[in-house]
Design an enzyme around this catalytic site. Structure first.
Site, PDB file in Angstrom:
ATOM      1  N   ILE A   1       6.628  -2.699  -3.133  1.00  0.00           N
ATOM      2  CA  ILE A   1       6.420  -1.237  -2.683  1.00  0.00           C
ATOM      3  C   ILE A   1       6.925  -0.926  -1.442  1.00  0.00           C
ATOM      4  O   ILE A   1       7.496  -0.142  -0.959  1.00  0.00           O
ATOM      5  CB  ILE A   1       4.846  -1.119  -2.920  1.00  0.00           C
ATOM      6  CG1 ILE A   1       4.372  -1.256  -4.500  1.00  0.00           C
ATOM      7  CG2 ILE A   1       4.427   0.386  -2.250  1.00  0.00           C
ATOM      8  CD1 ILE A   1       3.003  -1.054  -4.645  1.00  0.00           C
TER       9      ILE A   1
ATOM     10  N   SER B   1      -2.940   0.377  -0.155  1.00  0.00           N
ATOM     11  CA  SER B   1      -2.789  -1.103  -0.726  1.00  0.00           C
ATOM     12  C   SER B   1      -4.451  -1.372  -1.524  1.00  0.00           C
ATOM     13  O   SER B   1      -4.870  -1.154  -2.423  1.00  0.00           O
ATOM     14  CB  SER B   1      -2.493  -1.991   0.186  1.00  0.00           C
ATOM     15  OG  SER B   1      -2.250  -3.203  -0.179  1.00  0.00           O
TER      16      SER B   1
ATOM     17  N   ASP C   1      -5.782   6.135   0.095  1.00  0.00           N
ATOM     18  CA  ASP C   1      -5.848   6.257  -1.373  1.00  0.00           C
ATOM     19  C   ASP C   1      -6.855   5.095  -1.832  1.00  0.00           C
ATOM     20  O   ASP C   1      -6.976   5.255  -2.897  1.00  0.00           O
ATOM     21  CB  ASP C   1      -4.521   5.877  -1.759  1.00  0.00           C
ATOM     22  CG  ASP C   1      -4.245   5.899  -3.352  1.00  0.00           C
ATOM     23  OD1 ASP C   1      -4.719   7.033  -3.832  1.00  0.00           O
ATOM     24  OD2 ASP C   1      -3.901   5.180  -4.163  1.00  0.00           O
TER      25      ASP C   1
ATOM     26  N   GLU D   1     -14.878   1.753  -2.610  1.00  0.00           N
ATOM     27  CA  GLU D   1     -14.514   2.715  -3.426  1.00  0.00           C
ATOM     28  C   GLU D   1     -15.086   2.514  -5.077  1.00  0.00           C
ATOM     29  O   GLU D   1     -15.227   3.431  -5.641  1.00  0.00           O
ATOM     30  CB  GLU D   1     -12.997   2.828  -3.785  1.00  0.00           C
ATOM     31  CG  GLU D   1     -12.376   1.514  -4.476  1.00  0.00           C
ATOM     32  CD  GLU D   1     -10.872   1.688  -4.654  1.00  0.00           C
ATOM     33  OE1 GLU D   1     -10.223   1.909  -3.461  1.00  0.00           O
ATOM     34  OE2 GLU D   1     -10.460   1.542  -5.739  1.00  0.00           O
TER      35      GLU D   1
ATOM     36  N   HIS E   1      -7.648   6.393  -5.273  1.00  0.00           N
ATOM     37  CA  HIS E   1      -6.849   5.338  -5.812  1.00  0.00           C
ATOM     38  C   HIS E   1      -5.680   5.888  -6.994  1.00  0.00           C
ATOM     39  O   HIS E   1      -5.701   5.570  -8.136  1.00  0.00           O
ATOM     40  CB  HIS E   1      -7.696   4.462  -6.424  1.00  0.00           C
ATOM     41  CG  HIS E   1      -7.018   2.957  -6.240  1.00  0.00           C
ATOM     42  ND1 HIS E   1      -7.666   1.975  -6.129  1.00  0.00           N
ATOM     43  CD2 HIS E   1      -5.824   2.650  -6.737  1.00  0.00           C
ATOM     44  CE1 HIS E   1      -7.051   0.740  -6.116  1.00  0.00           C
ATOM     45  NE2 HIS E   1      -5.705   1.248  -6.568  1.00  0.00           N
TER      46      HIS E   1
ATOM     47  N   ALA F   1      -2.410   6.628  -6.320  1.00  0.00           N
ATOM     48  CA  ALA F   1      -0.976   6.470  -6.011  1.00  0.00           C
ATOM     49  C   ALA F   1       0.062   5.944  -7.103  1.00  0.00           C
ATOM     50  O   ALA F   1       0.997   6.291  -7.354  1.00  0.00           O
ATOM     51  CB  ALA F   1      -0.903   5.294  -4.850  1.00  0.00           C
TER      52      ALA F   1
HETATM   53  P1  NAD Z   1       4.132  -7.515  -3.927  1.00  0.00           P
HETATM   54  O1  NAD Z   1       3.719  -8.624  -4.229  1.00  0.00           O
HETATM   55  O2  NAD Z   1       5.749  -7.102  -4.568  1.00  0.00           O
HETATM   56  O3  NAD Z   1       4.362  -7.624  -2.130  1.00  0.00           O
HETATM   57  C1  NAD Z   1       3.234  -7.847  -1.428  1.00  0.00           C
HETATM   58  C2  NAD Z   1       4.040  -8.125  -0.207  1.00  0.00           C
HETATM   59  O4  NAD Z   1       2.822  -8.589   0.756  1.00  0.00           O
HETATM   60  C3  NAD Z   1       4.847  -9.640  -0.067  1.00  0.00           C
HETATM   61  O5  NAD Z   1       5.967  -9.241   0.565  1.00  0.00           O
HETATM   62  C4  NAD Z   1       3.813 -10.577   0.351  1.00  0.00           C
HETATM   63  O6  NAD Z   1       4.720 -11.802   1.315  1.00  0.00           O
HETATM   64  C5  NAD Z   1       3.283  -9.841   1.626  1.00  0.00           C
HETATM   65  N1  NAD Z   1       1.867 -10.382   2.010  1.00  0.00           N
HETATM   66  C6  NAD Z   1       1.188 -11.449   1.152  1.00  0.00           C
HETATM   67  N2  NAD Z   1       0.010 -11.514   2.132  1.00  0.00           N
HETATM   68  C7  NAD Z   1       0.270 -10.865   3.185  1.00  0.00           C
HETATM   69  C8  NAD Z   1      -0.540 -10.845   4.306  1.00  0.00           C
HETATM   70  N3  NAD Z   1      -1.585 -11.558   4.672  1.00  0.00           N
HETATM   71  N4  NAD Z   1       0.016  -9.929   5.349  1.00  0.00           N
HETATM   72  C9  NAD Z   1       1.242  -9.399   5.095  1.00  0.00           C
HETATM   73  N5  NAD Z   1       1.973  -9.485   4.146  1.00  0.00           N
HETATM   74  C10 NAD Z   1       1.510 -10.129   3.046  1.00  0.00           C
HETATM   75  O7  NAD Z   1       3.240  -6.283  -4.107  1.00  0.00           O
HETATM   76  P2  NAD Z   1       3.415  -4.832  -4.297  1.00  0.00           P
HETATM   77  O8  NAD Z   1       3.786  -4.539  -5.519  1.00  0.00           O
HETATM   78  O9  NAD Z   1       4.554  -4.261  -3.296  1.00  0.00           O
HETATM   79  O10 NAD Z   1       2.007  -4.121  -3.998  1.00  0.00           O
HETATM   80  C11 NAD Z   1       1.430  -4.326  -2.801  1.00  0.00           C
HETATM   81  C12 NAD Z   1       0.042  -3.787  -2.784  1.00  0.00           C
HETATM   82  O11 NAD Z   1      -0.095  -2.498  -3.196  1.00  0.00           O
HETATM   83  C13 NAD Z   1      -0.825  -4.483  -4.160  1.00  0.00           C
HETATM   84  O12 NAD Z   1      -1.226  -6.007  -3.564  1.00  0.00           O
HETATM   85  C14 NAD Z   1      -2.026  -3.622  -4.318  1.00  0.00           C
HETATM   86  O13 NAD Z   1      -2.985  -4.045  -3.629  1.00  0.00           O
HETATM   87  C15 NAD Z   1      -1.328  -2.190  -3.752  1.00  0.00           C
HETATM   88  N6  NAD Z   1      -1.193  -1.234  -4.783  1.00  0.00           N
HETATM   89  C16 NAD Z   1      -1.773   0.031  -4.909  1.00  0.00           C
HETATM   90  C17 NAD Z   1      -1.687   0.728  -5.875  1.00  0.00           C
HETATM   91  C18 NAD Z   1      -2.652   2.087  -5.676  1.00  0.00           C
HETATM   92  O14 NAD Z   1      -2.507   2.873  -6.734  1.00  0.00           O
HETATM   93  N7  NAD Z   1      -3.005   2.512  -4.828  1.00  0.00           N
HETATM   94  C19 NAD Z   1      -0.958   0.368  -7.018  1.00  0.00           C
HETATM   95  C20 NAD Z   1      -0.239  -0.826  -6.856  1.00  0.00           C
HETATM   96  C21 NAD Z   1      -0.283  -1.569  -6.043  1.00  0.00           C
END
Ligand code: NAD
Length: 346
Positions: free
Chosen positions: A157, A232, A257, A262, A294, A296
Site C-alpha cells: 500500500i 493502517s 480511517d 474503533e 475503516h 479504505a
Molecule cells: P505490507 O506487508 O505489504 O507492508 C507493510 C510494510 O510495513 C512492510 O514494508 C514492512 O517492512 C513495514 N513495517 C513492518 N513493521 C514496521 C514498523 N514497525 N515500522 C515501519 N514499517 C514497518 O502491508 P500492506 O498491504 O501495505 O498493508 C499495510 C497496512 O495497511 C496493514 O498492516 C493494515 O494494518 C493496513 N490496512 C488497512 C486497510 C483499511 O481498510 N484501512 C486495508 C488493508 C490494510
C-alpha cells in the site's frame, strides 16, 4: 469430500454479496452471523471446519481455546492485518490464514482521497453548497505540489501511495523497519521523518513495538501544522495525544480511517445514539478532522478479491494441508519465512 463449513462472523450485506458470488458453485456451507466473534459467540461455530473473521473480531486466548476445543482447525481472516489475533497463543492449536493483498490501490487511493478532502475542505464545501451557501470564506487550502510527505511503511500500500504522491509532484521520504534496497525511495530515520514532513501517512502493520508511535512526544517533534493520515491501524496513534496536538495547533489536520477504540463503534449505525467515547466525539467535532469508518478497503475489486482468496485459503488448507497465506508469530521473525509457505507453520 463433504462441503467445508465456515462460520462467518461480523457479516455485512456487502460481505454476503461478494462471498455468495465467490461461492456460486456451492463448494462451501457458509453460515453468516452478524455478531462478532467473542468468547460468548464462539459456540456458534460448533460443527464448523473454519471461522471467517474480520478486523474487529477479538481472537484472544479464550476464543482460541473455545474454537480449538470444538475441533475447529482454521481461522480465516478476510483482511491483511492480524493484530487482532493472539497468534503466539494460537501457535500449535489452530492455524491462521489471511488475505495479504486484495487491492492495495483501494487503500492507497482512499488515503489520498482523505488528504485531498481535508486540505481542500471538500467536506465543508459539499455541505455548504447543499445549503446554497456559495461563500468561500474559510475554505482556503494549500497545494500538494512541492510538499514533503513522510510515508511510514513502504509495502504494497505504501508503495502505491508513494507513486500517487509522486504524481502530485510531492517530495517523498519514507521510513520502513525493513527498507527495500534499490527501490529509489529516500529512506530516513523516523525522527527525521517526523521533523521534515508536511504530511505523514501510515502504511505499516500494528505491532507491540509501534503501538502509539504517534504520541505527545513525537507530535512535539513534528512540523507545526502537520497533516496526519492513518489508514493502517488506529493504535499507531495515541488518540488523546492527537486531540491535544490539534488543540495546540501543532497538528494541522487528521484524516483517520482507523481509530484505536474503533471496534465498539465502527461498522454500526449510531446516528440515534449518544456515543460514549469522548475522545472520538471530540475528534469528530473538530473541523480539521475527517473520520471514515475503516472503509479504505471497500471497493468492488477488493471485496471480490477478498472473497476469492479467503475461500481459496480455506479449500487449500483442507485439501493440500498447507496454505501460502498462513501466518504465525514466527513468520515475521524468520527471514526465510516471508509468508510464502511450502509447509504448514506447525
Ligand atoms: P505490507 O506487508 O505489504 O507492508 C507493510 C510494510 O510495513 C512492510 O514494508 C514492512 O517492512 C513495514 N513495517 C513492518 N513493521 C514496521 C514498523 N514497525 N515500522 C515501519 N514499517 C514497518 O502491508 P500492506 O498491504 O501495505 O498493508 C499495510 C497496512 O495497511 C496493514 O498492516 C493494515 O494494518 C493496513 N490496512 C488497512 C486497510 C483499511 O481498510 N484501512 C486495508 C488493508 C490494510
Amino acid at each position: 469430500m463433504n462441503k467445508l463449513k465456515i462460520a462467518f462472523y461480523d457479516a455485512k450485506d456487502y460481505d454476503r454479496n461478494s462471498f455468495e458470488i465467490a461461492n456460486a458453485d456451492g463448494r462451501f456451507d457458509v453460515r453468516y452471523y452478524e455478531t462478532r466473534l467473542t468468547e460468548d459467540t464462539a459456540k456458534l461455530a460448533e460443527g464448523c471446519d473454519a471461522v471467517c473473521v474480520f478486523v474487529n473480531d477479538d481472537i484472544n486466548r479464550k476464543v482460541i481455546d473455545t474454537l480449538a476445543g470444538m475441533g475447529i482447525k482454521l481461522i480465516a481472516l478476510r483482511c491483511a492485518g492480524y493484530n487482532n489475533v493472539d497468534i503466539e497463543y494460537a501457535f500449535g492449536k489452530i492455524h491462521v490464514v489471511r488475505v495479504p493483498a486484495y487491492s492495495p490501490y483501494a487503500v492507497a487511493e482512499h488515503a489520498m482521497a482523505l488528504l485531498l478532502t481535508s486540505i481542500r475542505r471538500i467536506h465543508k464545501a459539499y455541505i455548504r453548497t447543499k445549503d446554497f451557501n456559495f461563500s468561500l470564506n474559510g475554505l482556503t487550502g494549500f497545494d500538494l505540489h512541492g510538499k514533503t510527505v513522510g510515508v511510514v511503511g513502504t509495502g504494497k500500500i505504501g508503495r502505491i501511495f508513494i507513486d500517487i504522491c509522486n504524481g502530485f509532484g510531492m517530495h517523498v521520504i519514507a521510513y520502513d523497519k525493513f527498507p527495500q534496497e534499490n527501490s529509489g525511495i529516500e529512506y530516513v530515520s523516523l525522527d527525521e521523518l517526523w521533523q521534515r514532513s508536511d504530511i505523514i501517512s501510515f502504511h505499516c502493520p500494528l505491532t507491540d513495538e509501534n503501538r502509539h508511535m504517534v504520541n505527545a512526544e513525537t507530535i512535539a517533534r513534528m512540523k507545526k501544522g502537520v497533516v496526519l493520515i492513518n489508514t493502517s491501524r488506529g493504535a499507531l496513534i495515541d488518540a488523546e495525544a492527537l486531540v491535544e496536538g490539534i488543540k495546540q495547533r501543532q497538528v494541522g489536520a487528521a484524516c483517520l480511517d482507523v481509530y484505536e477504540e474503533e471496534s465498539d463503534v465502527f461498522f454500526h449505525d449510531y446516528s440515534n445514539h449518544i456515543v460514549a467515547d469522548d475522545v472520538l466525539a471530540r475528534l469528530i467535532s473538530m473541523p480539521n478532522v475527517i473520520v471514515t469508518s475503516h472503509q479504505a478497503f471497500l471497493t468492488a475489486e477488493a471485496l471480490s478479491n477478498i472473497a476469492d482468496t479467503t475461500l481459496d485459503n480455506v479449500s487449500g488448507f483442507f485439501r493440500d494441508g498447507i496454505c501460502k497465506n498462513e501466518v504465525c508469530y514466527r513468520c515475521d521473525k524468520v527471514s526465510s519465512c516471508n509468508q510464502d509457505h511450502s509447509t504448514k507453520c506447525f
